[in-house]
Design a protein around this motif. Structure first.
Motif, PDB file in Angstrom:
ATOM      1  N   LYS A  56      31.886  40.443  46.502  1.00 58.92           N
ATOM      2  CA  LYS A  56      31.917  40.243  45.048  1.00 58.92           C
ATOM      3  C   LYS A  56      33.356  40.294  44.536  1.00 58.92           C
ATOM      4  CE  LYS A  56      27.323  42.161  44.076  1.00 58.92           C
ATOM      5  NZ  LYS A  56      26.612  43.294  43.468  1.00 58.92           N
ATOM      6  N   LEU A  57      34.136  41.244  45.067  1.00 61.14           N
ATOM      7  CA  LEU A  57      35.544  41.344  44.681  1.00 61.14           C
ATOM      8  C   LEU A  57      36.305  40.084  45.094  1.00 61.14           C
ATOM      9  CD1 LEU A  57      36.316  45.045  45.605  1.00 61.14           C
ATOM     10  CD2 LEU A  57      36.518  44.039  43.332  1.00 61.14           C
ATOM     11  N   VAL A  58      36.047  39.604  46.301  1.00 55.08           N
ATOM     12  CA  VAL A  58      36.718  38.404  46.791  1.00 55.08           C
ATOM     13  C   VAL A  58      36.434  37.217  45.867  1.00 55.08           C
ATOM     14  CG1 VAL A  58      36.717  36.677  48.648  1.00 55.08           C
ATOM     15  CG2 VAL A  58      36.875  39.113  49.201  1.00 55.08           C
ATOM     16  N   ILE A  59      35.185  37.038  45.506  1.00 58.24           N
ATOM     17  CA  ILE A  59      34.807  35.924  44.618  1.00 58.24           C
ATOM     18  C   ILE A  59      35.556  36.020  43.291  1.00 58.24           C
ATOM     19  CG2 ILE A  59      32.898  34.951  43.259  1.00 58.24           C
ATOM     20  CD1 ILE A  59      31.078  35.768  45.699  1.00 58.24           C
ATOM     21  N   GLU A  60      35.605  37.208  42.729  1.00 54.05           N
ATOM     22  CA  GLU A  60      36.305  37.385  41.452  1.00 54.05           C
ATOM     23  C   GLU A  60      37.808  37.212  41.597  1.00 54.05           C
ATOM     24  OE1 GLU A  60      35.019  37.620  38.339  1.00 54.05           O
ATOM     25  OE2 GLU A  60      33.155  37.173  39.392  1.00 54.05           O
ATOM     26  N   MET A  61      38.373  37.662  42.731  1.00 54.42           N
ATOM     27  CA  MET A  61      39.809  37.474  42.960  1.00 54.42           C
ATOM     28  C   MET A  61      40.144  35.994  43.117  1.00 54.42           C
ATOM     29  SD  MET A  61      41.020  40.629  45.395  1.00 54.42           S
ATOM     30  CE  MET A  61      39.636  40.572  46.533  1.00 54.42           C
ATOM     31  N   GLU A  62      39.275  35.255  43.808  1.00 55.71           N
ATOM     32  CA  GLU A  62      39.512  33.821  43.962  1.00 55.71           C
ATOM     33  C   GLU A  62      39.536  33.142  42.598  1.00 55.71           C
ATOM     34  OE1 GLU A  62      37.844  32.764  48.405  1.00 55.71           O
ATOM     35  OE2 GLU A  62      36.407  32.686  46.741  1.00 55.71           O
ATOM     36  N   LYS A  63      38.653  33.548  41.707  1.00 52.55           N
ATOM     37  CA  LYS A  63      38.629  32.981  40.351  1.00 52.55           C
ATOM     38  C   LYS A  63      39.870  33.408  39.559  1.00 52.55           C
ATOM     39  CE  LYS A  63      33.582  33.096  39.912  1.00 52.55           C
ATOM     40  NZ  LYS A  63      32.487  33.786  39.210  1.00 52.55           N
ATOM     41  N   GLU A  64      40.164  34.689  39.582  1.00 50.73           N
ATOM     42  CA  GLU A  64      41.270  35.253  38.791  1.00 50.73           C
ATOM     43  C   GLU A  64      42.621  34.672  39.202  1.00 50.73           C
ATOM     44  OE1 GLU A  64      43.466  37.636  36.134  1.00 50.73           O
ATOM     45  OE2 GLU A  64      41.298  37.394  36.197  1.00 50.73           O
ATOM     46  N   PHE A  65      42.853  34.562  40.512  1.00 49.11           N
ATOM     47  CA  PHE A  65      44.168  34.169  41.015  1.00 49.11           C
ATOM     48  C   PHE A  65      44.229  32.712  41.471  1.00 49.11           C
ATOM     49  CE2 PHE A  65      43.948  38.793  41.695  1.00 49.11           C
ATOM     50  CZ  PHE A  65      45.097  39.184  41.025  1.00 49.11           C
ATOM     51  N   ASP A  66      43.092  32.004  41.401  1.00 54.85           N
ATOM     52  CA  ASP A  66      43.023  30.616  41.839  1.00 54.85           C
ATOM     53  C   ASP A  66      43.535  30.470  43.277  1.00 54.85           C
ATOM     54  OD1 ASP A  66      42.325  27.948  41.580  1.00 54.85           O
ATOM     55  OD2 ASP A  66      44.325  27.375  40.859  1.00 54.85           O
ATOM     56  N   ILE A  67      42.986  31.316  44.151  1.00 57.04           N
ATOM     57  CA  ILE A  67      43.309  31.286  45.574  1.00 57.04           C
ATOM     58  C   ILE A  67      42.006  31.188  46.353  1.00 57.04           C
ATOM     59  CG2 ILE A  67      45.458  32.614  45.369  1.00 57.04           C
ATOM     60  CD1 ILE A  67      43.842  35.074  46.357  1.00 57.04           C
ATOM     61  N   GLU A  68      42.135  30.973  47.645  1.00 52.81           N
ATOM     62  CA  GLU A  68      40.954  30.933  48.493  1.00 52.81           C
ATOM     63  C   GLU A  68      41.163  31.846  49.697  1.00 52.81           C
ATOM     64  OE1 GLU A  68      38.641  27.714  51.226  1.00 52.81           O
ATOM     65  OE2 GLU A  68      39.337  27.048  49.256  1.00 52.81           O
TER      66      GLU A  68
END
Length: 94
Positions: free
Chosen positions: A50-62
Motif C-alpha cells: 500500500k505504501l509503495v502504491i502511494e509512493m509511486e503516485k506521490e513521487f511519480d516513480i515506479e
C-alpha cells in the motif's frame, strides 16, 4: 537540486504518505519514525505494498519487481534514500 538535497524533501513527503496509509497515531510513538525498524512498527507486506502504491503516485516513480521486497528497506529512511535516488536518476534522464 542534487540527490543529497533531495533526501530531506523526500523524507518529508514520504512521512505525508505514511500518515495517509498507516494509522498515524499507531506509529507516532517515542523515537524517530524515520529510523525505526518497519518490522517493529508492524509494517507487514500488505501495508508495505500500500505504501509503495502511494509512493509511486506521490513521487511519480515506479518500483521494479525486485524493489518490492520489504526486507530491502528496514526503515523509512532507507525508503526515502531509495526514492531520492530514483528521482535523481529520472532527472538525469530528462
Amino acid at each position: 537540486m542534487t540527490e543529497t538535497n533531495l533526501v530531506p524533501v523526500t523524507q518529508e513527503r514520504l512521512m505525508t504518505v505514511v500518515e495517509r496509509v498507516i494509522e498515524y497515531p499507531a506509529v507516532n510513538g517515542e523515537g524517530d519514525l524515520l529510523t525505526a525498524n518497519l518490522v517493529d512498527l508492524n509494517i507487514n507486506s500488505i501495508t508495505f505494498i500500500k505504501l509503495v502504491i502511494e509512493m509511486e503516485k506521490e513521487f511519480d516513480i515506479e518500483f521494479e519487481d525486485d524493489d518490492l521486497d520489504i526486507s530491502r528497506f528496514p526503515t523509512f529512511q532507507g525508503i526515502a534514500q531509495f526514492v531520492a535516488e530514483k528521482l535523481a536518476s529520472s532527472r538525469r534522464q530528462l
